[in-house]
Design an enzyme around this catalytic site. Structure first.
Site, short mmCIF file in Angstrom:
data_model
loop_
_atom_site.label_atom_id
_atom_site.label_comp_id
_atom_site.label_asym_id
_atom_site.label_seq_id
_atom_site.Cartn_x
_atom_site.Cartn_y
_atom_site.Cartn_z
N ARG A 48 0.83 -1.23 0.00
CA ARG A 48 0.00 0.00 0.00
C ARG A 48 0.86 1.27 0.00
O ARG A 48 0.56 2.25 0.68
CB ARG A 48 -0.94 0.06 1.20
CG ARG A 48 -1.82 -1.15 1.40
CD ARG A 48 -2.89 -1.28 0.30
NE ARG A 48 -3.91 -2.21 0.71
CZ ARG A 48 -3.87 -3.52 0.49
NH1 ARG A 48 -2.85 -4.05 -0.18
NH2 ARG A 48 -4.86 -4.28 0.89
P1 FAD Z 1 -7.62 8.06 -4.75
O1 FAD Z 1 -8.24 7.53 -3.51
O2 FAD Z 1 -8.35 9.10 -5.50
O3 FAD Z 1 -6.16 8.60 -4.40
C1 FAD Z 1 -5.29 7.80 -3.63
C2 FAD Z 1 -3.86 8.36 -3.81
O4 FAD Z 1 -3.46 8.17 -5.16
C3 FAD Z 1 -3.75 9.86 -3.55
O5 FAD Z 1 -2.48 10.12 -3.01
C4 FAD Z 1 -3.80 10.46 -4.92
O6 FAD Z 1 -3.17 11.72 -4.99
C5 FAD Z 1 -3.02 9.41 -5.69
N1 FAD Z 1 -3.33 9.43 -7.12
C6 FAD Z 1 -4.50 9.09 -7.72
N2 FAD Z 1 -4.39 9.21 -9.06
C7 FAD Z 1 -3.12 9.64 -9.30
C8 FAD Z 1 -2.40 9.96 -10.47
N3 FAD Z 1 -2.93 9.87 -11.70
N4 FAD Z 1 -1.12 10.38 -10.34
C9 FAD Z 1 -0.55 10.49 -9.12
N5 FAD Z 1 -1.18 10.19 -7.97
C10 FAD Z 1 -2.45 9.78 -8.08
N6 FAD Z 1 -7.36 -1.03 -1.62
C11 FAD Z 1 -6.56 -2.11 -1.70
O7 FAD Z 1 -5.35 -1.95 -1.84
N7 FAD Z 1 -7.07 -3.37 -1.65
C12 FAD Z 1 -8.38 -3.61 -1.51
O8 FAD Z 1 -8.79 -4.76 -1.46
C13 FAD Z 1 -9.27 -2.48 -1.45
N8 FAD Z 1 -10.59 -2.66 -1.34
C14 FAD Z 1 -11.41 -1.58 -1.28
C15 FAD Z 1 -12.79 -1.78 -1.23
C16 FAD Z 1 -13.65 -0.69 -1.18
C17 FAD Z 1 -15.14 -0.93 -1.12
C18 FAD Z 1 -13.14 0.64 -1.22
C19 FAD Z 1 -14.07 1.83 -1.20
C20 FAD Z 1 -11.77 0.84 -1.28
C21 FAD Z 1 -10.89 -0.26 -1.31
N9 FAD Z 1 -9.50 -0.09 -1.37
C22 FAD Z 1 -8.69 -1.18 -1.49
C23 FAD Z 1 -8.91 1.25 -1.27
C24 FAD Z 1 -8.71 1.98 -2.62
O9 FAD Z 1 -9.59 1.48 -3.61
C25 FAD Z 1 -7.26 1.89 -3.09
O10 FAD Z 1 -6.36 2.50 -2.18
C26 FAD Z 1 -7.05 2.53 -4.47
O11 FAD Z 1 -5.75 2.27 -4.90
C27 FAD Z 1 -7.30 4.04 -4.48
O12 FAD Z 1 -7.35 4.43 -5.83
P2 FAD Z 1 -8.16 5.71 -6.31
O13 FAD Z 1 -8.09 5.76 -7.78
O14 FAD Z 1 -9.50 5.75 -5.70
O15 FAD Z 1 -7.23 6.86 -5.71
N1 EPU Z 2 -11.09 -10.57 10.94
C1 EPU Z 2 -11.81 -10.60 12.10
N2 EPU Z 2 -12.73 -9.60 12.28
C2 EPU Z 2 -12.94 -8.62 11.38
C3 EPU Z 2 -12.17 -8.60 10.21
C4 EPU Z 2 -11.25 -9.61 10.00
O1 EPU Z 2 -11.64 -11.45 12.95
O2 EPU Z 2 -13.79 -7.74 11.63
C5 EPU Z 2 -10.13 -11.68 10.72
C6 EPU Z 2 -10.61 -12.63 9.59
O3 EPU Z 2 -11.48 -13.60 10.11
C7 EPU Z 2 -9.31 -13.19 9.08
C8 EPU Z 2 -8.31 -12.03 9.28
O4 EPU Z 2 -8.88 -11.16 10.26
O5 EPU Z 2 -8.89 -14.25 9.87
C9 EPU Z 2 -8.03 -11.27 7.97
O6 EPU Z 2 -9.25 -10.71 7.50
P1 EPU Z 2 -9.52 -10.46 5.95
O7 EPU Z 2 -9.32 -11.74 5.20
O8 EPU Z 2 -10.81 -9.76 5.84
O9 EPU Z 2 -8.33 -9.55 5.50
P2 EPU Z 2 -7.85 -8.17 6.05
O10 EPU Z 2 -6.42 -8.33 6.45
O11 EPU Z 2 -8.75 -7.59 7.07
C10 EPU Z 2 -6.95 -7.38 3.76
C11 EPU Z 2 -6.82 -6.05 3.10
C12 EPU Z 2 -8.05 -5.73 2.26
C13 EPU Z 2 -8.27 -6.84 1.24
C14 EPU Z 2 -8.44 -8.16 1.99
C15 EPU Z 2 -8.63 -9.34 1.06
C16 EPU Z 2 -5.49 -4.51 4.41
C17 EPU Z 2 -5.48 -3.40 5.40
N3 EPU Z 2 -6.67 -5.00 4.09
O12 EPU Z 2 -7.96 -7.26 4.73
O13 EPU Z 2 -7.77 -4.53 1.55
O14 EPU Z 2 -9.42 -6.57 0.47
O15 EPU Z 2 -7.25 -8.39 2.80
O16 EPU Z 2 -7.40 -9.77 0.59
O17 EPU Z 2 -4.43 -4.90 3.93
C18 EPU Z 2 -7.93 -2.15 1.67
O18 EPU Z 2 -6.70 -2.14 1.69
O19 EPU Z 2 -8.62 -1.11 1.66
C19 EPU Z 2 -8.62 -3.44 1.68
C20 EPU Z 2 -9.94 -3.55 1.74
#
Ligand code: FAD
Ligand code: EPU
Length: 298
Positions: free
Chosen positions: A164
């Site tokens: 990240r």
């Molecule tokens: P923004 O949120 O708009 O910006 C994030 C950063 O990127 C800021 O610093 C911005 O300045 C920079 N940025 C954006 N575009 C550019 C560009 N063109 N040039 C330079 N900098 C730029 N993240 C995960 O890693 N794994 C997940 O599983 C995950 N699941 C999610 C689920 C949900 C429902 C939601 C709402 C979010 C989730 N996220 C997850 C978080 C998010 O989607 C990621 O961090 C994603 O990479 C953000 O991208 P964005 O385009 O929305 O960027």
């Molecule tokens: N868990 C709990 N309680 C909760 C949530 C999770 O006990 O409320 C336990 C689950 O049961 C599991 C462990 O924690 O044993 C890990 O949970 P999960 O598989 O949901 O993964 P996570 O580590 O919580 C990460 C990423 C997510 C990504 C998922 C799936 C981070 C901070 N989060 O979540 O990324 O979608 O794995 O791979 O790294 C994001 O970065 O925004 C994001 C959503």
């Protein structure tokens, strides 16, 4: 009434451009060309992707907010799979969900781990978005950035991508990215997507910005928040999701102040130090002590 062309800056509420649905006003510059990027970057700015990892202050931000327009949303040469690998250049405003779907249709592998990340490519690279099934750095080979008034190409390994995190040059705007995908079959890709989807089943569908905190080494912030009994904790209209402890959800009309208070309560009550995954825009330097402004020019 004549519509305002995208190229002209306009005042917008950032709550309308972020998935949390929170944030005050800013001057939005939508750039469709390098010339428009040059104009937009003449004063301090931030770069907005799909707004899915942002918490924006209720007072908004003073800097310009630059968003790449439709000209940066494309899929060049994205066709049926053949050969041993497929390099594609894609605009940084290309939405990731559509790309993941399209890759699955043509049987190109490499993006499956990003299923369910509601980003555009620029934001996904800037955050090195991913899941335990894979992250952006797996396929990223090269980027084009607008920096210091011109376009430059940088190899992926110059971006310092880790969990990240990226270290883009200060003020750089990602404009295009080169990905290397691997030929597979639509069936194999779909099977992997199903695994990733299953891992996401515990995540809430309400308005959020994904996980609020990064996972500490070897543990899950969601698990820690859950174990501390904090699910359902509420400040105003902001709630720790009862489904997943690391998601803060806006149940309708939450303010950024509510959310910051909730984040502080969580950090105070969970024994292990938690670092914010979200970017905080428009807050004071001490807020959560983890504010990162990778793309903020000064
Ligand atoms: P923004 O949120 O708009 O910006 C994030 C950063 O990127 C800021 O610093 C911005 O300045 C920079 N940025 C954006 N575009 C550019 C560009 N063109 N040039 C330079 N900098 C730029 N993240 C995960 O890693 N794994 C997940 O599983 C995950 N699941 C999610 C689920 C949900 C429902 C939601 C709402 C979010 C989730 N996220 C997850 C978080 C998010 O989607 C990621 O961090 C994603 O990479 C953000 O991208 P964005 O385009 O929305 O960027
Ligand atoms: N868990 C709990 N309680 C909760 C949530 C999770 O006990 O409320 C336990 C689950 O049961 C599991 C462990 O924690 O044993 C890990 O949970 P999960 O598989 O949901 O993964 P996570 O580590 O919580 C990460 C990423 C997510 C990504 C998922 C799936 C981070 C901070 N989060 O979540 O990324 O979608 O794995 O791979 O790294 C994001 O970065 O925004 C994001 C959503």
């Amino acid at each position: 009434m004549t519509a305002v062309p995208d190229a002209l800056p306009k005042r917008v509420r950032l709550s309308t451009l972020t998935t949390l649905g929170v944030g005050g006003e800013a001057e939005l510059w939508v750039a469709e060309t390098t010339g428009e990027l040059a104009a937009a970057t003449r004063a301090p700015y931030r770069v907005l992707g799909a707004g899915s990892n942002l918490l924006v202050a209720d007072a908004g931000v003073g800097e310009r907010v630059i968003k790449l327009g439709r000209a940066y949303n494309d899929v060049r040469g994205f066709g049926a799979g053949h050969g041993s690998a497929h390099d594609v250049w894609l605009g940084a405003a290309t939405p990731l969900p559509g790309l993941v779907r399209r890759a699955a249709e043509v049987g190109w592998s490499g993006l499956e781990g990003l299923l369910g990340v509601p980003a555009v490519l620029g934001g996904a690279v800037a955050m090195n978005a991913g899941t335990r099934f894979g992250e952006m750095s797996d396929t990223l080979r090269e980027v084009e950035v607008f920096v210091a008034g011109g376009l430059e190409r940088l190899p992926a390994d110059a971006l310092g991508l880790s969990y990240r995190h990226s270290s883009l040059p200060p003020g750089a705007v990602l404009t295009r990215v080169r990905l290397r995908l691997t030929p597979s079959s639509p069936e194999r890709v779909r099977a992997q997507l199903a695994r990733v989807d299953a891992a996401r089943q515990g995540q809430p569908k309400s308005k959020s910005a994904g996980c609020a905190f990064k996972n500490p080494p070897g543990d899950s912030a969601g698990r820690l928040i859950d174990a501390a009994g904090l699910k359902g904790l509420r400040v105003g209209q902001a709630v720790v999701s009862p489904e997943h402890g690391n998601f803060i959800v806006n149940i309708g009309g939450a303010t950024a102040a509510d959310i910051v208070r909730l984040l502080e309560l969580i950090r105070a009550r969970v024994g292990t130090p938690l670092r914010a995954e979200w970017e905080l825009w428009g807050f004071g330097p001490g807020t959560l002590k983890e504010v990162t402004c990778a793309a903020l020019s000064s």
